[in-house]
Each structure stands twice: as structure tokens, then as C-alpha cells.
Design a protein around this motif. Sequence first.
Motif, PDB file in Angstrom:
ATOM      1  N   LEU A  59       0.869  -1.172   0.000  1.00 52.51           N
ATOM      2  CA  LEU A  59       0.000   0.000   0.000  1.00 52.51           C
ATOM      3  C   LEU A  59       0.906   1.222   0.000  1.00 52.51           C
ATOM      4  O   LEU A  59       1.594   1.492   0.978  1.00 52.51           O
ATOM      5  CB  LEU A  59      -0.936   0.026   1.205  1.00 52.51           C
ATOM      6  N   PHE A  60       0.912   1.948  -1.122  1.00 51.44           N
ATOM      7  CA  PHE A  60       1.675   3.183  -1.213  1.00 51.44           C
ATOM      8  C   PHE A  60       0.737   4.339  -0.912  1.00 51.44           C
ATOM      9  O   PHE A  60      -0.286   4.504  -1.596  1.00 51.44           O
ATOM     10  CB  PHE A  60       2.305   3.340  -2.595  1.00 51.44           C
ATOM     11  N   MET A  61       1.081   5.128   0.094  1.00 50.04           N
ATOM     12  CA  MET A  61       0.225   6.210   0.562  1.00 50.04           C
ATOM     13  C   MET A  61       0.926   7.535   0.321  1.00 50.04           C
ATOM     14  O   MET A  61       2.048   7.735   0.809  1.00 50.04           O
ATOM     15  CB  MET A  61      -0.070   6.038   2.047  1.00 50.04           C
ATOM     16  N   SER A  62       0.288   8.413  -0.410  1.00 52.64           N
ATOM     17  CA  SER A  62       0.870   9.716  -0.678  1.00 52.64           C
ATOM     18  C   SER A  62      -0.075  10.819  -0.199  1.00 52.64           C
ATOM     19  O   SER A  62      -1.230  10.561   0.131  1.00 52.64           O
ATOM     20  CB  SER A  62       1.158   9.882  -2.170  1.00 52.64           C
ATOM     21  N   ALA A  63       0.438  12.032  -0.192  1.00 55.94           N
ATOM     22  CA  ALA A  63      -0.352  13.191   0.239  1.00 55.94           C
ATOM     23  C   ALA A  63      -1.058  12.923   1.554  1.00 55.94           C
ATOM     24  O   ALA A  63      -2.257  13.198   1.706  1.00 55.94           O
ATOM     25  CB  ALA A  63      -1.340  13.593  -0.851  1.00 55.94           C
ATOM     26  N   LEU A  64      -0.317  12.394   2.494  1.00 56.77           N
ATOM     27  CA  LEU A  64      -0.909  12.001   3.777  1.00 56.77           C
ATOM     28  C   LEU A  64      -1.419  13.218   4.549  1.00 56.77           C
ATOM     29  O   LEU A  64      -0.830  14.313   4.479  1.00 56.77           O
ATOM     30  CB  LEU A  64       0.121  11.241   4.610  1.00 56.77           C
ATOM     31  N   THR A  65      -2.505  12.995   5.268  1.00 55.46           N
ATOM     32  CA  THR A  65      -3.080  14.025   6.130  1.00 55.46           C
ATOM     33  C   THR A  65      -3.228  13.458   7.544  1.00 55.46           C
ATOM     34  O   THR A  65      -3.190  12.234   7.722  1.00 55.46           O
ATOM     35  CB  THR A  65      -4.461  14.466   5.624  1.00 55.46           C
ATOM     36  N   PRO A  66      -3.414  14.308   8.540  1.00 56.24           N
ATOM     37  CA  PRO A  66      -3.609  13.795   9.909  1.00 56.24           C
ATOM     38  C   PRO A  66      -4.786  12.820  10.017  1.00 56.24           C
ATOM     39  O   PRO A  66      -4.785  11.943  10.888  1.00 56.24           O
ATOM     40  CB  PRO A  66      -3.848  15.067  10.713  1.00 56.24           C
ATOM     41  N   GLU A  67      -5.764  12.959   9.122  1.00 58.84           N
ATOM     42  CA  GLU A  67      -6.921  12.050   9.140  1.00 58.84           C
ATOM     43  C   GLU A  67      -6.553  10.631   8.727  1.00 58.84           C
ATOM     44  O   GLU A  67      -7.347   9.706   8.910  1.00 58.84           O
ATOM     45  CB  GLU A  67      -8.029  12.588   8.235  1.00 58.84           C
ATOM     46  N   ASP A  68      -5.382  10.444   8.175  1.00 55.12           N
ATOM     47  CA  ASP A  68      -4.916   9.102   7.808  1.00 55.12           C
ATOM     48  C   ASP A  68      -4.265   8.377   8.975  1.00 55.12           C
ATOM     49  O   ASP A  68      -3.898   7.204   8.856  1.00 55.12           O
ATOM     50  CB  ASP A  68      -3.917   9.182   6.652  1.00 55.12           C
ATOM     51  N   THR A  69      -4.112   9.047  10.099  1.00 50.90           N
ATOM     52  CA  THR A  69      -3.518   8.433  11.275  1.00 50.90           C
ATOM     53  C   THR A  69      -4.384   7.283  11.765  1.00 50.90           C
ATOM     54  O   THR A  69      -5.572   7.453  12.026  1.00 50.90           O
ATOM     55  CB  THR A  69      -3.347   9.470  12.389  1.00 50.90           C
TER      56      THR A  69
END
Length: 123
Positions: free
Chosen positions: A80-90
Motif C-alpha cells: 500500500l503506497f500512501m501519498s499526500a498524507l493528512t492527519p486524518e490518515d492516522t
Amino acid sequence: VQLQASGGGLAQPGESLRLSCVVSGLNFSSYTMAWFRQPLGKQREAVAAIQYSGVTTWYSASVKGRFTISRDNAKNTAILFMSALTPEDTAIYLCATKRYWFSVVDPREYEYWGQGTLVTVSS
């Protein structure tokens, strides 16, 4: 059957992380793979899923366009490659697997689970 997830950690908003899930004990190339996440105090939600061949994928609306799921059947690994992470992805991110491609968003349908890896997005 064992699923070993890795790759979590601390990221700043806008950064990227790559999660891996190595599977053993089953015929990996015949199984659907999925990533779920569970924020602290909240329900587990499906994030992305990939069919056994890798041709068909599904993403939740909250991550579509930012996350990419892939698999390497020769290495029994889902990514799983995750980009443009935001605090909501915590959240704690968990990989899971099941035999068939249906009801991919329902955690009750999955036969085997990994232990989870923590992703924290904070500045």
C-alpha cells in the motif's frame, strides 16, 4: 497462515509512506488482499483491496487518488503506497486476505489478518 505488515511510522502532512504485507501459509496468488485501518476509538474501515491477479482494485473514497494498492505474487507481498498524507490518515493499518472477490469492504468476510502497523501523520 501468517500475515506480517510493516512500513508504518511517523510522517508529516503531504509526505508518503509505503506499507508491505508478506503472507505465508496459503496460495497467495489465489487470494484477495486488502488493507483496513482503524483510528483510535473508531471502527475499522476498508481502505483498498486488490483481486488475486492484481488487475482489479478498489479504493475507499477517502483515499482514492492518493493511495495505491499493488501485489507481487512471486514474493507473496501486498503493498500500500500512501501519498499526500493528512492527519486524518492516522490509524493502525492492517492487511487481510480472503479467497474471493466480493464484499471487499466488510471486515467480517476476511479469513486472515495481520497484526497491524501504526501510521501517524503529524507536523
